[in-house]
Design a protein around this motif. Structure first.
Motif, short mmCIF file in Angstrom:
data_model
loop_
_atom_site.label_atom_id
_atom_site.label_comp_id
_atom_site.label_asym_id
_atom_site.label_seq_id
_atom_site.Cartn_x
_atom_site.Cartn_y
_atom_site.Cartn_z
N LYS A 327 6.04 10.45 2.42
CA LYS A 327 5.47 9.65 1.34
C LYS A 327 6.14 8.29 1.24
O LYS A 327 5.72 7.43 0.48
CB LYS A 327 5.62 10.40 0.01
CG LYS A 327 4.72 11.63 -0.08
CD LYS A 327 4.91 12.34 -1.39
CE LYS A 327 4.01 13.57 -1.50
NZ LYS A 327 4.22 14.31 -2.77
N VAL A 336 1.70 3.90 10.73
CA VAL A 336 0.47 4.62 11.04
C VAL A 336 -0.30 4.00 12.21
O VAL A 336 -0.97 4.72 12.96
CB VAL A 336 -0.45 4.71 9.80
CG1 VAL A 336 0.18 5.57 8.72
CG2 VAL A 336 -0.79 3.34 9.25
N ARG A 377 -7.87 -0.53 7.64
CA ARG A 377 -6.90 -0.15 6.62
C ARG A 377 -6.11 1.07 7.08
O ARG A 377 -6.67 1.98 7.71
CB ARG A 377 -7.62 0.15 5.30
CG ARG A 377 -8.29 -1.08 4.69
CD ARG A 377 -9.05 -0.73 3.43
NE ARG A 377 -10.14 0.21 3.70
CZ ARG A 377 -10.97 0.67 2.77
NH1 ARG A 377 -10.83 0.29 1.51
NH2 ARG A 377 -11.93 1.51 3.10
N HIS A 379 -5.08 3.79 5.68
CA HIS A 379 -5.56 5.12 5.32
C HIS A 379 -6.87 5.49 6.01
O HIS A 379 -7.34 6.62 5.90
CB HIS A 379 -5.70 5.25 3.79
CG HIS A 379 -6.70 4.32 3.18
ND1 HIS A 379 -6.35 3.08 2.70
CD2 HIS A 379 -8.04 4.43 2.99
CE1 HIS A 379 -7.43 2.47 2.23
NE2 HIS A 379 -8.47 3.27 2.39
N ASP A 380 -7.48 4.53 6.75
CA ASP A 380 -8.67 4.81 7.53
C ASP A 380 -8.36 5.07 9.00
O ASP A 380 -9.27 5.40 9.78
CB ASP A 380 -9.66 3.64 7.44
CG ASP A 380 -10.24 3.46 6.04
OD1 ASP A 380 -10.33 4.47 5.32
OD2 ASP A 380 -10.60 2.32 5.69
N CYS A 382 -6.71 7.41 10.78
CA CYS A 382 -6.89 8.72 11.40
C CYS A 382 -8.36 8.98 11.74
O CYS A 382 -8.69 9.32 12.88
CB CYS A 382 -6.35 9.81 10.47
SG CYS A 382 -6.37 11.46 11.21
#
Length: 474
Positions: A327, A336, A377, A379-380, A382
């Motif tokens: 986190k 990422v 972005r 969080h997009d 994956c």
């Protein structure tokens, strides 16, 4: 009046009692923290007799690795200087260490430590890295451990002393020098020109991807994201780039490096290929020692003298799998855009996920430091990868190198190449005398590769294809 006096006295007594309780609680908490640190210190110094599990990555068993007392260095002989950079686990400072290396009275070093307000998790992470550095020993393309100060560990003081790389990390170096880049790609073939041909000086288009203010997790952007001003650039007959004005970087760099008394040459395509080869060799050594990196990126690769690159910040994969660290409560970004599909989706890390990251590093090199997956972005990421999207060939990459990048980004980990295979394939793009130069630098940790490289060359001379192992094993 008497009642008011009694009330005041009672209030004062209650306040004193509360303050005493709080002070006692604080002292008890500090005492418990010190006892915990002391217990970890005893464990750290005494080691553990448990045998390592051969089926588990060594970086995931770092707590079982011993700290080698030969690396203990007197704190009195270490002087700390300017801050070079900071990360999730602490601070890196420039330092001066007396007699830490033979035949050197004073050596310039980099010193990793934790912040005074850091949690025990940060101290544990740095201790883990120290153990891994002890276990790894020395390699030309890894930042080597020179010493450590652990005597005051119970008071929260830990100093890990490593090699100082004067030119900083590759990401910042590329941004700072990208306008002096000499493009050696042939426009017709897409491959590197003959050694005797002059390259073209490029100046990135302000409207191109990655130019101008952009979302970059590792930089604080000022007026210009490529770190350059508008001064003119010229090229001599032998391909050397000259500036009519001095550089005026507009970036506050993460690790700017030390250029005192140094006149740096322009970056050429062949330099990028040479760096790619050296990085693959360093990662080949890491994988052979069963160490997972977990955060392989241009920002974690440093440039030293003689155009030598060194990988740093090993063993993050275990921290990333840990829920609290995943986190990212330290406030820094998760890597990422460098992580493989299985790492993003299932938090599975392996040598093959490091191979994926290596492919992203290649893209960073040959885009001259652009942000990977521009416009996507975090969080997009994956789902974007699962849907099959992969980055296109960067403008300054030979097609053969882009093919290597693409092979690193196979969804199925077993279909990705090994670092041994990658090192061999990139080496085919480098002149023989350049390879010999890096093998003959005189560093004792390069000698182990000399015989292997000679055997590979003899195999090629006899016309046989060298055998490439799918996995490097101990």
């Amino acid at each position: 009046m008497i009642q008011v006096g009694i009330w005041l006295i009672a209030s004062a007594l209650i306040l004193i009692i509360v303050m005493s309780i709080l002070a006692a609680w604080k002292l008890r908490k500090q005492s418990m923290k010190r006892k915990l640190i002391k217990a970890r210190l005893d464990y750290f110094n005494n080691g553990n007799s448990v045998t390592l599990n051969p089926d588990v990555a060594v970086s995931d068993q770092a707590e079982l690795l011993p700290y080698l007392k030969k690396y203990e260095f007197p704190r009195s002989l270490l002087t700390l200087g300017d801050i070079l950079g900071s990360g999730a686990f602490g601070v890196v400072r420039k330092g001066q260490a007396k007699t830490i290396r033979s035949r050197e009275v004073v050596t310039t070093v980099a010193v990793k430590t934790v912040r005074a307000t850091a949690s025990l998790d940060c101290m544990t992470a740095l201790l883990r890295e120290l153990r891994i550095l002890c276990y790894l020993g020395e390699h030309l393309n890894l930042v080597s451990l020179l010493g450590a100060c652990t005597k005051n560990l119970e008071y929260g003081q830990l100093f890990v002393i490593v090699e100082f790389c004067r030119f900083g990390n590759l990401h910042d170096y590329l941004l700072r020098h990208r306008r002096r880049f000499v493009n050696q790609l042939d426009a017709d073939t897409g491959e590197i020109r003959d050694q005797n041909q002059v390259g073209d000086v490029i100046e990135p288009n302000d409207q191109s991807e990655g130019s101008g203010p952009r979302c970059n997790e590792n930089l604080e952007v000022g007026e210009s994201s490529d770190g350059s001003d508008s001064s003119c650039v010229g090229v001599t007959a032998d391909g050397v780039v000259t500036d009519t004005e001095s550089e005026k970087p507009k970036l506050r760099l993460r690790y700017p490096g030390d250029y005192t008394g140094i006149d740096t040459d322009p970056i050429r395509t062949r330099d990028l290929v040479c760096w790619a080869w050296q990085i693959s060799r360093g990662m080949q050594y890491l994988s052979a020692k069963k160490i997972l990196h977990g955060d392989l990126a241009a920002r974690n690769i440093l440039l030293s003298d003689n155009n030598v690159v060194k990988i740093c910040d090993f063993g993050l994969s275990k921290s990333l799998r840990d829920e609290e660290n995943f986190k990212n409560n330290e406030g820094g970004p998760l890597p990422v855009k460098w992580m493989a599909i299985e790492s993003l989706r299932d938090r599975v890390f392996s040598t093959k996920s490091d191979v994926w990251s290596y492919g992203v590093v290649l893209w960073e090199l040959f885009s001259l430091g652009n942000t990977p997956y521009h416009g996507i972005r975090p969080h997009d990421m994956c789902q974007t990868l699962i849907d099959g999207y992969r980055m296109e060939r960067p403008e300054y990459a030979p097609q053969s190198l882009y093919d290597l990048m693409s092979s690193c980004w196979k969804e199925e980990p077993s279909e990705r190449p090994s670092f041994e295979s990658l090192a061999w394939k990139v080496a085919e793009m480098i002149d023989e005398h350049v390879k010999s130069y890096y093998l003959d630098l005189g560093n004792p940790y390069t000698e182990m590769y000399a015989d292997a490289w000679k055997r590979e060359r003899e195999t090629v001379i006899h016309g046989d294809e060298p055998a490439v192992c799918e996995e490097t094993r101990l």
